[in-house]
Design a protein around this motif. Structure first.
Motif, PDB file in Angstrom:
ATOM      1  N   PRO A 282       0.858  -1.189   0.000  1.00  0.00           N
ATOM      2  CA  PRO A 282       0.000   0.000   0.000  1.00  0.00           C
ATOM      3  C   PRO A 282       0.883   1.223   0.000  1.00  0.00           C
ATOM      4  O   PRO A 282       1.917   1.208   0.642  1.00  0.00           O
ATOM      5  N   PRO A 283       0.543   2.325  -0.610  1.00  0.00           N
ATOM      6  CA  PRO A 283      -0.475   2.385  -1.636  1.00  0.00           C
ATOM      7  C   PRO A 283       0.099   1.950  -2.976  1.00  0.00           C
ATOM      8  O   PRO A 283       1.126   2.462  -3.399  1.00  0.00           O
ATOM      9  N   ALA A 284      -0.565   1.037  -3.603  1.00  0.00           N
ATOM     10  CA  ALA A 284      -0.164   0.601  -4.927  1.00  0.00           C
ATOM     11  C   ALA A 284      -0.986   1.370  -5.949  1.00  0.00           C
ATOM     12  O   ALA A 284      -1.944   2.021  -5.572  1.00  0.00           O
ATOM     13  N   PRO A 285      -0.636   1.291  -7.211  1.00  0.00           N
ATOM     14  CA  PRO A 285      -1.495   1.918  -8.212  1.00  0.00           C
ATOM     15  C   PRO A 285      -2.906   1.346  -8.080  1.00  0.00           C
ATOM     16  O   PRO A 285      -3.076   0.190  -7.705  1.00  0.00           O
TER      17      PRO A 285
ATOM     18  N   ARG B  69      -3.314   4.473   4.215  1.00  0.00           N
ATOM     19  CA  ARG B  69      -2.833   3.116   3.985  1.00  0.00           C
ATOM     20  C   ARG B  69      -3.429   2.439   2.763  1.00  0.00           C
ATOM     21  O   ARG B  69      -3.033   1.335   2.436  1.00  0.00           O
ATOM     22  N   CYS B  70      -4.410   3.063   2.155  1.00  0.00           N
ATOM     23  CA  CYS B  70      -5.066   2.386   1.047  1.00  0.00           C
ATOM     24  C   CYS B  70      -4.936   3.220  -0.217  1.00  0.00           C
ATOM     25  O   CYS B  70      -4.885   4.438  -0.171  1.00  0.00           O
ATOM     26  N   ALA B  71      -4.895   2.519  -1.321  1.00  0.00           N
ATOM     27  CA  ALA B  71      -4.895   3.213  -2.605  1.00  0.00           C
ATOM     28  C   ALA B  71      -6.273   3.004  -3.220  1.00  0.00           C
ATOM     29  O   ALA B  71      -6.736   1.879  -3.306  1.00  0.00           O
TER      30      ALA B  71
ATOM     31  N   ARG C 173       5.608   1.188   9.080  1.00  0.00           N
ATOM     32  CA  ARG C 173       4.646   0.196   8.604  1.00  0.00           C
ATOM     33  C   ARG C 173       5.137  -1.246   8.721  1.00  0.00           C
ATOM     34  O   ARG C 173       4.443  -2.160   8.299  1.00  0.00           O
TER      35      ARG C 173
ATOM     36  N   ARG D  74      -6.938  -6.314   6.083  1.00  0.00           N
ATOM     37  CA  ARG D  74      -6.827  -4.903   6.462  1.00  0.00           C
ATOM     38  C   ARG D  74      -7.579  -4.580   7.756  1.00  0.00           C
ATOM     39  O   ARG D  74      -7.104  -3.840   8.591  1.00  0.00           O
TER      40      ARG D  74
END
Lengths: 307, 296
Positions: free
Chosen positions: A7-10, B118-120, B185, B198
C-alpha cells in the motif's frame, strides 16, 4: 524487509475481500461529512439566493438581492464592527496573558497542578456556567462582588458593567479572558518545554542573565507558537456568540451584538433564513481570509525551519 | 514540523521541569511565586464566591459587605435545584450526547485516516483535499441551512440531531492522518505476510499503536461537545432534551433572584468536567495542547 502487500499501490479494484478497498474505511466519515457539512454548505448557497423563511412557505429565487441588502444593512455593518472590535480587544490580552502565565509556571516548576487548576480549569466550563458566574460577580450594582471589592479599596464607581455602552464590551472581554486564557497558556507552556535546554546552558556559561535569556532565547524560540496562538485566537474571537448572548443579549443599544447573533436573529427570530444564510456567508468570507493568511504563515514558517 | 509531533512529547506537566532538578529559591524566584500566587487567587476568586454564595441561606445572598459565610452553611439550594429534576436530566443528556459524539468521532475519523494513509483507491487525493478544505468551514456559519436540513430530516429535538453534525469534524481526520503518516509500517506488513486482512490490521495493530493520539482526539471532542452551546441551543426546544449548557441559561429566568439556587446550578454545572480534570490532568492537558496545535 520487503513488503508483500504494497500500500499504496497503483489503483487496484476491489480484491477478494471487501475490506481491501480503502473507500470502505473512509466511507462512514465521508457520508456524515457529505450530509452535515458539504450539503448544508451548498444548501446555504441556494438559500442565500432565495427569500426562504423557516416555515418553508415560500422560496423564490431572488438572485443576489440578499447579499445586496446585507451589504447596505447598517445592522450587518455594526455587528461586523462589534465582532472585529471584540476580536481586537480580546486577542491582545488573551495572547499576552497566556504567555505571561506560561512563563511564570514554567520558570517556577513548583506546584504545577495549582497553576493548571486555576488558569486552565475555567476553560473546561460551559459558557452558561461562566456567564452566570460573572453576572453574579459584576452585575448586581449594590451588592455585586466586584463593586464591593472596589469599595473596600475606597473606590465606589457604581459602574454599569453591562448596561453602560462604554463598559459592556470590556466586561465581555474580561469574562472571556478569565474563561479561555488557559488554552493559550497551555499552548505556550508546551512550546516552552520543547525549547532545547542546551541553548540555555550555553548562554549561562557566557554569563547571560535571566532577562537576556528571555529576550534572546525564549522569545525568539516562541515566535512560531505566537503566530499560531494569535491566528487561533483571532478565529475563536471572531466566532463569539455565547458570552454576548447570555451576558448582554447584544445590548445595550446593540453595542455588543456580534455578527453571529445577527445571523441568529435574522434566521431564527425574524424567520428570514435566506437572508440569514447570506449574512453568514459574508462572515464566512472573513473567516476564510484569516485562515488563508494563517496557511501562508505556517507554510512560510515551515520553509524557514527547513522542514 | 510540529511542536508536538507525537503525544509522547512535551507534556506540559512535569514536576521537575525539563532541566531535571528544580532551581534554588532565589529572590527572583520568590518574586515570581508571589506574582503567580496573586494571579491564581484572582482567577479562583469568582469560583470561590460562587461556591460561597451557593452555601448561604437564600435571604442572605444579597447582603452587602462581602461575607463569605452566611449565618449558617446550608445545602438547601443544592437540594432544591436537584429535586426540581431539570439538572439531573440535563446532565444525563449532556453525558449521553458527549459520549456518543466522542465514540463516533474517534471511530469514523480513525477509519477515514487509515483509509487515506494506507489504502490506494481512485479519487483518494481528491476526497482528502475535500476533507482538508472543510477544516476552514466553521460550523457556526452553517446554522441556518443545517437547521433547515434538520427540519427536513425530522431530527429537531432528538439526540441524533445534536450528535450527528458534531461528528463531521475534518480537523480530527487531519490530525490522525498526520499521526498515521509517522507510524512505521513494518508491523503492519509483517501482519499482512501472516495473512491478516486490512480490517484486522487496523484493529489489532494501528489502533493500539495510536492510543495516545486517539486519546487526545477523544478528550478534545468530549470537552467541545460537552460545552457546546450554539448548536444544541438551536436544535432543542423541549426543556427535557436540553443539554446542560443550554439548560443553565434558562435557570436564570426560572430561579429569578434566588441567587443561592442559581449559584448551586452553576457549581453543579461546572463540577463534572472539573472533577474529571482533577483526575486526568496530564492526559487532558496533553490532549488539548496537542489537538489545539494541530495543523501547524
Amino acid at each position: 524487509m520487503t513488503a508483500t502487500t504494497p500500500p499504496p499501490a497503483p489503483a487496484r479494484t476491489i480484491r477478494r475481500h471487501w475490506t481491501e478497498h480503502g473507500l470502505v474505511f473512509t466511507l462512514p466519515f465521508l457520508v456524515l461529512y457529505a450530509l452535515f457539512l458539504v450539503w448544508p454548505l451548498l444548501l446555504g448557497v441556494r438559500m442565500s439566493l432565495s427569500n426562504e423563511d423557516v416555515a418553508g412557505t415560500r422560496s423564490e429565487f431572488i438572485g443576489l438581492d440578499n447579499y445586496a441588502e446585507a451589504l447596505t444593512d447598517p445592522d450587518v455593518w455594526s455587528s461586523l464592527w462589534n465582532t472585529v472590535w471584540f476580536t481586537a480587544l480580546s486577542t491582545v490580552p488573551l495572547v499576552v496573558m497566556g504567555l505571561v502565565l506560561a512563563l511564570l509556571a514554567h520558570h517556577l516548576r513548583f506546584v504545577d497542578w495549582l497553576w493548571r487548576m486555576s488558569w486552565f480549569a475555567p476553560f473546561l466550563l460551559p459558557s452558561g456556567v461562566v456567564c452566570l458566574l460573572w453576572l453574579w460577580v459584576i452585575y448586581p450594582s449594590d451588592f455585586g462582588f466586584a463593586d464591593q471589592l472596589l469599595a473596600r479599596f475606597g473606590l465606589h464607581p457604581g459602574i454599569g458593567w453591562l448596561t453602560d455602552t462604554r463598559y459592556a464590551m470590556l466586561s465581555i472581554v474580561l469574562t472571556t479572558v478569565w474563561w479561555t486564557v488557559g488554552f493559550n497558556f497551555l499552548l505556550y507552556l508546551a512550546a516552552l518545554q520543547a525549547i532545547p535546554q542546551h541553548l540555555y546552558e550555553a548562554a549561562s556559561l557566557d554569563g547571560a542573565g535571566a532577562w537576556h535569556r528571555l529576550r534572546h532565547i525564549t522569545l525568539p524560540m516562541l515566535r512560531r507558537t505566537t503566530g499560531v496562538v494569535v491566528v487561533l485566537q483571532l478565529l475563536a474571537s471572531l466566532k463569539i456568540f455565547d458570552q454576548v448572548y447570555i451576558l448582554t443579549g447584544g445590548g445595550p443599544d446593540e453595542s455588543t451584538r456580534p455578527i453571529l447573533q445577527y445571523v441568529y436573529q435574522a434566521g431564527f427570530t425574524s424567520y428570514r433564513i435566506g437572508y440569514a444564510s447570506a449574512v453568514s456567508y459574508i462572515f464566512f468570507a472573513l473567516i476564510v481570509v484569516v485562515s488563508l493568511v494563517q496557511l501562508r504563515f505556517s507554510r512560510r514558517a515551515r520553509e524557514e525551519n527547513g522542514a | 514540523m510540529s511542536t508536538l509531533t507525537t503525544a509522547g512529547t512535551a507534556a506540559p506537566a512535569r514536576d521537575d521541569g525539563a532541566g531535571g532538578r528544580r532551581p534554588r529559591w532565589t529572590r527572583g524566584r520568590v518574586a515570581l511565586l508571589v506574582c503567580a500566587a496573586l494571579l491564581a487567587v484572582l482567577w479562583l476568586l469568582p469560583l470561590a464566591w460562587a461556591v460561597a454564595t451557593s452555601l448561604k441561606p437564600d435571604d442572605e445572598t444579597t447582603d452587602t459587605g462581602l461575607h463569605w459565610i452566611g449565618s449558617r452553611i446550608t445545602f438547601d439550594a443544592y437540594r432544591q435545584v436537584w429535586e426540581s429534576g431539570d439538572l439531573p436530566r440535563w446532565l444525563f443528556n449532556t453525558a449521553y450526547i458527549a459520549s456518543m459524539t466522542t465514540v463516533l468521532t474517534v471511530l469514523c475519523t480513525a477509519m477515514a485516516a487509515y483509509g487515506f494513509t494506507r489504502c490506494a483507491f481512485r479519487g483518494r487525493k481528491v476526497l482528502y483535499g475535500l476533507v482538508l478544505a472543510g477544516i476552514m468551514v466553521p460550523p457556526q456559519v452553517l446554522i441556518a441551512p443545517l437547521f433547515a436540513e434538520m427540519v427536513a430530516l425530522d431530527l429537531v429535538d432528538t439526540y441524533w440531531g445534536v450528535i450527528l453534525p458534531q461528528v463531521a469534524t475534518p480537523a480530527m481526520v487531519f490530525i490522525l492522518v498526520k499521526f498515521f503518516d509517522g507510524v512505521p509500517r513494518e508491523l503492519e506488513e509483517a501482519a499482512y505476510v501472516d495473512g491478516a486482512g486490512r480490517w484486522r490490521v487496523f484493529w489489532r495493530i494501528v489502533m493500539p499503536l495510536s492510543r495516545p493520539v486517539l486519546a487526545a482526539v477523544a478528550i478534545f471532542t468530549f470537552i467541545q461537545t460537552w460545552n457546546n452551546f450554539l448548536w444544541p441551543f438551536l436544535v432543542t426546544t423541549d426543556p427535557n432534551g436540553m443539554t446542560l449548557p443550554v439548560g443553565l441559561v434558562n435557570v436564570q429566568s426560572s430561579y429569578g433572584v434566588r441567587y443561592a439556587q442559581v449559584m448551586a446550578s452553576v457549581v453543579i454545572g461546572g463540577l463534572p468536567l472539573l472533577v474529571v480534570f482533577a483526575f486526568f490532568q496530564r492526559q487532558i492537558v496533553r490532549g488539548v495542547a496537542h489537538t489545539g496545535m494541530a495543523g501547524q
